[in-house]
Design a protein around this motif. Structure first.
Motif, PDB file in Angstrom:
ATOM      1  N   SER A  86       0.828  -1.206   0.000  1.00 19.31           N
ATOM      2  CA  SER A  86       0.000   0.000   0.000  1.00 19.31           C
ATOM      3  C   SER A  86       0.865   1.260   0.000  1.00 19.31           C
ATOM      4  O   SER A  86       0.583   2.225  -0.722  1.00 19.31           O
ATOM      5  N   HIS A  87       1.949   1.249   0.803  1.00 19.79           N
ATOM      6  CA  HIS A  87       2.858   2.405   0.832  1.00 19.79           C
ATOM      7  C   HIS A  87       3.509   2.620  -0.529  1.00 19.79           C
ATOM      8  O   HIS A  87       3.680   3.767  -0.971  1.00 19.79           O
ATOM      9  N   GLU A  88       3.869   1.523  -1.172  1.00 23.02           N
ATOM     10  CA  GLU A  88       4.510   1.637  -2.487  1.00 23.02           C
ATOM     11  C   GLU A  88       3.550   2.264  -3.508  1.00 23.02           C
ATOM     12  O   GLU A  88       3.927   3.167  -4.266  1.00 23.02           O
ATOM     13  N   LYS A  89       2.297   1.801  -3.508  1.00 26.42           N
ATOM     14  CA  LYS A  89       1.310   2.366  -4.438  1.00 26.42           C
ATOM     15  C   LYS A  89       1.031   3.829  -4.109  1.00 26.42           C
ATOM     16  O   LYS A  89       0.903   4.668  -5.009  1.00 26.42           O
ATOM     17  N   LEU A 115       9.527  15.839  -9.639  1.00 22.41           N
ATOM     18  CA  LEU A 115       8.210  16.307 -10.068  1.00 22.41           C
ATOM     19  C   LEU A 115       7.367  16.795  -8.895  1.00 22.41           C
ATOM     20  O   LEU A 115       6.491  17.641  -9.059  1.00 22.41           O
ATOM     21  N   LYS A 116       7.617  16.247  -7.710  1.00 26.73           N
ATOM     22  CA  LYS A 116       6.788  16.599  -6.564  1.00 26.73           C
ATOM     23  C   LYS A 116       7.150  17.959  -5.989  1.00 26.73           C
ATOM     24  O   LYS A 116       6.290  18.798  -5.733  1.00 26.73           O
ATOM     25  N   ASP A 117       8.448  18.184  -5.782  1.00 22.21           N
ATOM     26  CA  ASP A 117       8.883  19.428  -5.139  1.00 22.21           C
ATOM     27  C   ASP A 117       9.594  20.375  -6.102  1.00 22.21           C
ATOM     28  O   ASP A 117      10.267  21.313  -5.678  1.00 22.21           O
ATOM     29  N   ASN A 118       9.449  20.076  -7.414  1.00 20.82           N
ATOM     30  CA  ASN A 118      10.023  20.954  -8.435  1.00 20.82           C
ATOM     31  C   ASN A 118      11.536  21.095  -8.264  1.00 20.82           C
ATOM     32  O   ASN A 118      12.083  22.195  -8.228  1.00 20.82           O
ATOM     33  N   THR A 119      12.203  19.957  -8.143  1.00 23.88           N
ATOM     34  CA  THR A 119      13.663  19.942  -8.035  1.00 23.88           C
ATOM     35  C   THR A 119      14.196  18.991  -9.098  1.00 23.88           C
ATOM     36  O   THR A 119      13.442  18.429  -9.892  1.00 23.88           O
ATOM     37  N   GLY A 120      15.522  18.805  -9.134  1.00 25.69           N
ATOM     38  CA  GLY A 120      16.125  17.841 -10.032  1.00 25.69           C
ATOM     39  C   GLY A 120      15.911  18.201 -11.491  1.00 25.69           C
ATOM     40  O   GLY A 120      16.002  19.363 -11.902  1.00 25.69           O
ATOM     41  N   TYR A 177      12.618  -6.537  -3.219  1.00 31.96           N
ATOM     42  CA  TYR A 177      11.541  -5.544  -3.212  1.00 31.96           C
ATOM     43  C   TYR A 177      12.047  -4.224  -2.632  1.00 31.96           C
ATOM     44  O   TYR A 177      11.756  -3.139  -3.161  1.00 31.96           O
ATOM     45  N   ASP A 178      12.817  -4.331  -1.551  1.00 35.24           N
ATOM     46  CA  ASP A 178      13.369  -3.136  -0.912  1.00 35.24           C
ATOM     47  C   ASP A 178      14.321  -2.407  -1.853  1.00 35.24           C
ATOM     48  O   ASP A 178      14.251  -1.179  -2.011  1.00 35.24           O
ATOM     49  N   GLN A 179      15.219  -3.154  -2.488  1.00 36.17           N
ATOM     50  CA  GLN A 179      16.172  -2.536  -3.413  1.00 36.17           C
ATOM     51  C   GLN A 179      15.455  -1.867  -4.580  1.00 36.17           C
ATOM     52  O   GLN A 179      15.811  -0.754  -4.993  1.00 36.17           O
ATOM     53  N   GLN A 180      14.444  -2.540  -5.087  1.00 36.16           N
ATOM     54  CA  GLN A 180      13.701  -1.986  -6.219  1.00 36.16           C
ATOM     55  C   GLN A 180      12.965  -0.712  -5.813  1.00 36.16           C
ATOM     56  O   GLN A 180      12.932   0.272  -6.563  1.00 36.16           O
ATOM     57  N   PHE A 181      12.396  -0.724  -4.615  1.00 39.68           N
ATOM     58  CA  PHE A 181      11.664   0.457  -4.154  1.00 39.68           C
ATOM     59  C   PHE A 181      12.615   1.622  -3.901  1.00 39.68           C
ATOM     60  O   PHE A 181      12.304   2.777  -4.233  1.00 39.68           O
ATOM     61  N   ILE A 182      13.777   1.339  -3.314  1.00 42.20           N
ATOM     62  CA  ILE A 182      14.763   2.397  -3.075  1.00 42.20           C
ATOM     63  C   ILE A 182      15.204   3.022  -4.400  1.00 42.20           C
ATOM     64  O   ILE A 182      15.319   4.255  -4.521  1.00 42.20           O
ATOM     65  N   SER A 183      15.436   2.171  -5.399  1.00 43.80           N
ATOM     66  CA  SER A 183      15.814   2.689  -6.721  1.00 43.80           C
ATOM     67  C   SER A 183      14.706   3.552  -7.298  1.00 43.80           C
ATOM     68  O   SER A 183      14.954   4.603  -7.914  1.00 43.80           O
ATOM     69  N   GLN A 184      13.484   3.136  -7.067  1.00 39.06           N
ATOM     70  CA  GLN A 184      12.345   3.891  -7.578  1.00 39.06           C
ATOM     71  C   GLN A 184      12.250   5.249  -6.891  1.00 39.06           C
ATOM     72  O   GLN A 184      11.985   6.275  -7.540  1.00 39.06           O
ATOM     73  N   VAL A 185      12.471   5.261  -5.575  1.00 35.54           N
ATOM     74  CA  VAL A 185      12.438   6.525  -4.835  1.00 35.54           C
ATOM     75  C   VAL A 185      13.531   7.463  -5.346  1.00 35.54           C
ATOM     76  O   VAL A 185      13.303   8.668  -5.533  1.00 35.54           O
ATOM     77  N   LYS A 186      14.714   6.920  -5.592  1.00 37.03           N
ATOM     78  CA  LYS A 186      15.814   7.748  -6.098  1.00 37.03           C
ATOM     79  C   LYS A 186      15.489   8.317  -7.473  1.00 37.03           C
ATOM     80  O   LYS A 186      15.817   9.477  -7.776  1.00 37.03           O
ATOM     81  N   ARG A 187      14.841   7.508  -8.308  1.00 34.12           N
ATOM     82  CA  ARG A 187      14.464   8.015  -9.631  1.00 34.12           C
ATOM     83  C   ARG A 187      13.437   9.138  -9.511  1.00 34.12           C
ATOM     84  O   ARG A 187      13.493  10.133 -10.240  1.00 34.12           O
ATOM     85  N   GLU A 188      12.502   8.969  -8.593  1.00 35.67           N
ATOM     86  CA  GLU A 188      11.501  10.017  -8.391  1.00 35.67           C
ATOM     87  C   GLU A 188      12.155  11.290  -7.864  1.00 35.67           C
ATOM     88  O   GLU A 188      11.785  12.406  -8.249  1.00 35.67           O
ATOM     89  N   MET A 216       3.776   6.069  -5.320  1.00 30.68           N
ATOM     90  CA  MET A 216       3.727   6.291  -6.758  1.00 30.68           C
ATOM     91  C   MET A 216       2.721   7.378  -7.119  1.00 30.68           C
ATOM     92  O   MET A 216       2.891   8.091  -8.108  1.00 30.68           O
ATOM     93  N   LEU A 217       1.689   7.523  -6.295  1.00 33.26           N
ATOM     94  CA  LEU A 217       0.676   8.543  -6.573  1.00 33.26           C
ATOM     95  C   LEU A 217       1.055   9.902  -5.994  1.00 33.26           C
ATOM     96  O   LEU A 217       0.877  10.934  -6.642  1.00 33.26           O
ATOM     97  N   SER A 218       1.578   9.886  -4.758  1.00 30.04           N
ATOM     98  CA  SER A 218       1.817  11.156  -4.064  1.00 30.04           C
ATOM     99  C   SER A 218       3.260  11.638  -4.142  1.00 30.04           C
ATOM    100  O   SER A 218       3.524  12.827  -3.978  1.00 30.04           O
ATOM    101  N   LYS A 219       4.200  10.716  -4.367  1.00 30.58           N
ATOM    102  CA  LYS A 219       5.640  11.031  -4.361  1.00 30.58           C
ATOM    103  C   LYS A 219       6.062  11.657  -3.034  1.00 30.58           C
ATOM    104  O   LYS A 219       7.009  12.442  -2.964  1.00 30.58           O
ATOM    105  N   ASP A 220       5.360  11.280  -1.971  1.00 31.28           N
ATOM    106  CA  ASP A 220       5.608  11.855  -0.652  1.00 31.28           C
ATOM    107  C   ASP A 220       6.766  11.114   0.029  1.00 31.28           C
ATOM    108  O   ASP A 220       6.693   9.891   0.224  1.00 31.28           O
ATOM    109  N   PRO A 221       7.837  11.823   0.420  1.00 28.79           N
ATOM    110  CA  PRO A 221       8.967  11.163   1.093  1.00 28.79           C
ATOM    111  C   PRO A 221       8.561  10.490   2.407  1.00 28.79           C
ATOM    112  O   PRO A 221       9.169   9.493   2.806  1.00 28.79           O
TER     113      PRO A 221
END
Length: 372
Positions: free
Chosen positions: A88-91, A158-163, A142-153, A94-99
């Motif tokens: 649920s947190h992962e989904k 897109l969330k905080d207008n950075t990067g 799963y953890d490694q994949q999620f961490i990579s996903q967070v780093k890509r985000e 993906m919607l909120s991009k909330d750290p």
């Protein structure tokens, strides 16, 4: 006279022959019989204590098994609910991009790892250790994949207008200003259309939209190359356009990578589901078996303690009755014999003359009185 003497002599011989006559337990003194009853009672108590200890050990084993099954079920439920929460947190991320959601994911994953460690240490989990190893490996992926996903985000910003997002915004303003300054305001609108098309591609994930964006960049570059702008100004605008294209395509490709990563996360969950189901089945089987064992041992304890207590009580009553009878019967027999003698019946048989207790002494004294 001689005949009477012979009869008396025969009578005395008969009486002498009965001196070794004993009643039940007459060979034991009253004190000895009391001690025997005490020893018998203590033996019965020790037997009851041993029976109680035996029943208690069996019940303790059943309760221990029930506690282990309960702990196994709790750990299994904690892991199962934890997996549902991290999904649920992962989904949600993906919607909120909330750290904060990413942090919640990490905390929940840590709890699952702790539950797995506790489960792995339980002897009851020996039968599914390979499933637990598979599950642990899947969670690590799963953890490694999620961490990579967070780093890509975070890189997209897109969330905080950075990067990349922030850099692309600056490039857009610089490029539009350069086009306007060079007298090509319509090209500034083209940049705006490229941004809109890029946003649509990001939202839809439609890869064919990338070709249209690339075509617009090629058209703009070709147009700039054909203009008669000063070489330095032209080169600066072309460099801005290429940088804009690089960041735009990088952002779009990152989005496609994120989508692929999401699919990979789903595949990993599918990989660990059989192990999770096996764990759930084991917990359910152990719980059911523990309940059956506990019910059986409780019934055994109920019947054993009830039946054993009744048997011990009956044995004590029987032993007490026998001891009392061994004391009362000679007294009653002596009372009958004394009554007969009081009536002048010297042929009355005096019982218990061979007893070593008080009744024997009384019987022998009565016998001596008859002889006198």
């Amino acid at each position: 006279m001689s005949q009477e003497s012979n009869l008396e002599h025969e009578f005395l011989e008969l009486r002498t022959d009965g001196l070794d006559e004993k009643t039940f337990l007459g060979g034991l003194k009253f004190a000895t019989r009391s001690k025997l009853f005490l020893i018998f009672g203590l033996t019965v108590l020790v037997t009851f204590g041993g029976m109680y200890f035996f029943v208690d050990q069996r019940l303790d084993g059943a309760f221990s098994e029930a506690d282990s099954a309960r702990e196994l079920a709790q750990l299994s439920a904690r892991i199962e609910s934890g997996v549902a929460r991290i999904e649920s947190h992962e989904k949600q991320f993906m919607l909120s991009k909330d750290p904060n959601t990413a942090e919640s994911f990490k905390r929940e994953l840590s709890k699952i790892s702790g539950a797995l460690d506790a489960l792995y240490a339980m002897p009851e989990s020996a039968a599914i250790r390979h499933h637990l190893a598979t599950f642990r490996d899947g969670l690590a992926q799963y953890d490694q994949q999620f961490i990579s996903q967070v780093k890509r985000e975070e890189a997209l910003g897109l969330k905080d207008n950075t990067g990349i997002s922030k850099r692309l915004e600056k490039l857009t303003k610089a490029l539009q200003s350069s086009f306007v300054a060079a007298g090509f305001k319509n090209l500034a609108d083209q940049v705006r259309w490229i941004n809109l098309q890029g946003q649509e591609t990001l939202l839809s994930g439609f890869r064919k939209g990338v070709k249209g964006i690339e075509q617009r960049y090629r058209t703009l570059t070709a147009f700039l190359e054909s203009t008669k702008l000063p070489r330095g100004e032209k080169t600066a605008i072309v460099d801005l356009l290429k940088a804009h294209e690089t960041d735009m395509l990088a952002m779009i490709n990152s989005r496609f990578t994120v989508d692929a990563a999401t699919q990979r996360l789903n595949e990993i969950l599918g990989y660990v589901v059989p192990s999770l189901e096996r764990l759930t089945m084991l917990a359910a089987d152990r719980t059911a078996a523990a309940r059956r064992t506990l019910a059986r041992e409780q019934m055994f304890a109920r019947y054993t303690l009830t039946g054993g207590s009744a048997a011990i009580l009956l044995w004590l009553i029987l032993a007490g009755l026998l001891i009392m009878r061994s004391m009362a019967s000679p007294v009653r027999a002596l009372s009958i014999a004394a009554g007969q003698l009081a009536k002048g019946d010297r042929s009355a048989k005096v019982p218990a003359r061979g007893n070593v207790d008080a009744t024997g002494q009384l019987a022998r004294a009565l016998d001596n009185w008859i002889d006198d």
